[in-house]
Design an enzyme around this catalytic site. Structure first.
Site, mmCIF file in Angstrom:
data_model
loop_
_atom_site.group_PDB
_atom_site.id
_atom_site.type_symbol
_atom_site.label_atom_id
_atom_site.label_comp_id
_atom_site.label_asym_id
_atom_site.label_seq_id
_atom_site.Cartn_x
_atom_site.Cartn_y
_atom_site.Cartn_z
ATOM 1 C CB SER A 80 -0.944 0.010 1.202
ATOM 2 O OG SER A 80 -2.057 -0.829 0.974
ATOM 3 C CE LYS A 83 -4.681 1.830 -0.580
ATOM 4 N NZ LYS A 83 -4.074 0.523 -0.239
ATOM 5 C CB SER A 144 -4.485 1.739 3.875
ATOM 6 O OG SER A 144 -3.687 1.291 2.807
ATOM 7 C CE LYS A 264 -1.515 4.213 2.454
ATOM 8 N NZ LYS A 264 -1.452 3.144 3.489
#
Length: 455
Positions: A80, A83, A144, A264
């Site tokens: 993730s 992202k 997320s 993140k």
């Protein structure tokens, strides 16, 4: 063994043979030691923090100057953390006026089903219901949310497949290396219920730690407002539920760390546990990346190690002062001027984040603009005070390269060099007399050489 050993072109004695054997052995040992030294040096750099993460990197957030790295170019699952690219493209679309924060997005069947898939990070999205871009973006950036990410991808590019093409194109534009995006969320394609947009059915996004840091660097510097959302410890969603940010180093969360306000996390079976963090204290901001740790908590503990190392061992230092003249290069020769040289100096101060106690290891280096010099390395008058004639950067005394994530960042490690005074162009009479003087000077020199030759 015979007393004599034959070789092409003649013979040499056993004694000579033994000497040659010793020489070869010593030579090979020296070579092995040399390469072992290189390996030890590289290993020492990798192991300086004793991290278990497969790869890691630490950079100065302002310039992208690399301060520490371990296996930074090894390509690994990014999960993730990818992202961040979706966030970049959403913020870019907002800035370009292609979408708006209050724009409604209707949830289709696939996005709804994905939002309810067990074992995936999501906020529930109701089929046929409208959600604003801001709601979906917050669900993606804070919790997320994978389905929210796909909804945003479809909004911007029509299909997630088109959006993945955009992700890879943008990656190239940003100068990323060692990367591949196959979906917008970072999930394994096999988790997308048969709707994977690119790559094989069992692929997922991959990047190196260096490319991940470079993406974070661009995200922070191009769209600093990303931190307004990334810094929120919790998401209050319209369904009445509260969702924690998976960045547990934010204030009030379990691994809270002073100064952390982004960025993140990511985890899959393939990628392990990774984390791209950024933290600021005073005027110092750092970006760190850890990839493929074995547990959720390990990624935060090792990020803490990296950030402790950063804040304890590095600070911004002025390496070149404003108005400083570079020793040995205080002036530049000038042709056709009233003076034959012009003093030069830096236009601004140059500061870089460096390791404590190493300021004396950096020396200024002058680079003149070749386009402004003639074939003899001279400026041509007139030269006005303040005219840019080149730049000053710094290099280390031992010749070790200074590593930056980007060329743009490297340009921040240099300041203009300007003329400290004005040198006016000499008038035609002065130039003519110089020409005459030069002619007779050359003539006299030739005559003197000829006469000297007679004796």
């Amino acid at each position: 063994m015979n007393r004599q050993t034959k070789r092409a072109g003649g013979k040499f004695s056993l004694k000579q043979y033994k000497r040659l054997s010793v020489f070869v052995a010593v030579f090979m040992l020296s070579i092995a030691t040399l390469f072992t030294g290189f390996a030890d040096k590289a290993q020492a750099q990798e192991d300086i923090l004793g991290l278990s993460a497969e790869a890691a990197i630490l950079v100065d957030a302002e310039t992208g100057k690399v301060l520490y790295e371990k296996n930074a170019d090894v390509v690994l699952g990014v999960a993730s953390m990818s992202k961040m690219m979706t966030e970049y493209l959403v913020l870019e679309a907002i800035h370009d006026g292609k979408i708006k924060w209050d724009q409604n997005v209707k949830i289709n069947e696939y996005v709804h089903r994905l939002s309810a898939a067990p074992g995936l990070s999501n906020v529930g999205l109701t089929q046929g219901e409208d959600y604003t871009v801001k709601e979906l973006y917050e669900a993606m950036a804070i919790h997320s949310g994978n389905a929210a990410t796909v909804a945003l991808a479809e909004l911007i590019s029509g299909t997630e497949k088109n959006f993945v093409e955009l992700m890879n194109k943008k990656g190239e534009e940003l100068g990323l290396k060692d990367f591949k995006f196959v979906n917008s969320s970072g999930l394994n394609n096999s988790s997308l219920m048969g709707n994977h947009p690119a790559g094989a059915a069992d692929e997922e996004n991959v990047m190196s730690a260096r490319s991940t840091a470079r993406l974070a660097y661009h995200l922070l510097n191009d769209y600093p407002e990303v931190l307004e959302t990334a810094s929120k410890p919790r998401l209050e969603f319209r369904d009445g539920r509260t969702y924690d940010n998976f960045n547990f180093m934010l204030p009030t969360l379990v691994h809270a760390y002073e100064g952390v306000d982004g960025l993140k996390t990511g985890s899959t079976d393939f990628a392990g546990y990774g984390f791209t963090a950024t933290a600021k204290r005073g005027d110092e901001r750092f970006i760190s990346v850890v990839m493929k740790t074995d547990t959720r908590d390990t990624r935060f503990k090792e990020t803490e190690q990296i950030l402790n190392y950063a804040f304890s061992n590095f600070k911004k230092e002025q390496l070149v002062a404003e108005g400083q003249q570079i020793k040995g290069h205080e002036s530049v020769p000038v042709v056709k001027g009233k003076e034959d040289s012009v003093k030069v100096q830096t236009g601004d101060a140059l500061a870089l984040t460096i390791k404590n106690g190493e300021k004396e290891q950096y020396v200024p280096k002058l680079v003149l603009n070749k386009d402004k010099l003639n074939e003899n390395g001279e400026l041509t008058a007139p030269v006005k005070k303040g005219d840019k004639v080149g730049y000053v950067t710094v290099e280390t005394k031992d010749g070790e390269p200074i590593s930056f994530l980007t060329e743009e960042g490297q340009s921040l490690a240099q300041v203009d060099v300007v003329a400290a005074e004005t040198v006016e162009k000499a008038n035609w009479f002065v130039l003519a007399m110089r020409g005459v003087g030069g002619f007779f000077g050359d003539l006299f020199g030739s005559v003197a050489s000829a006469v000297k030759g007679l004796f």
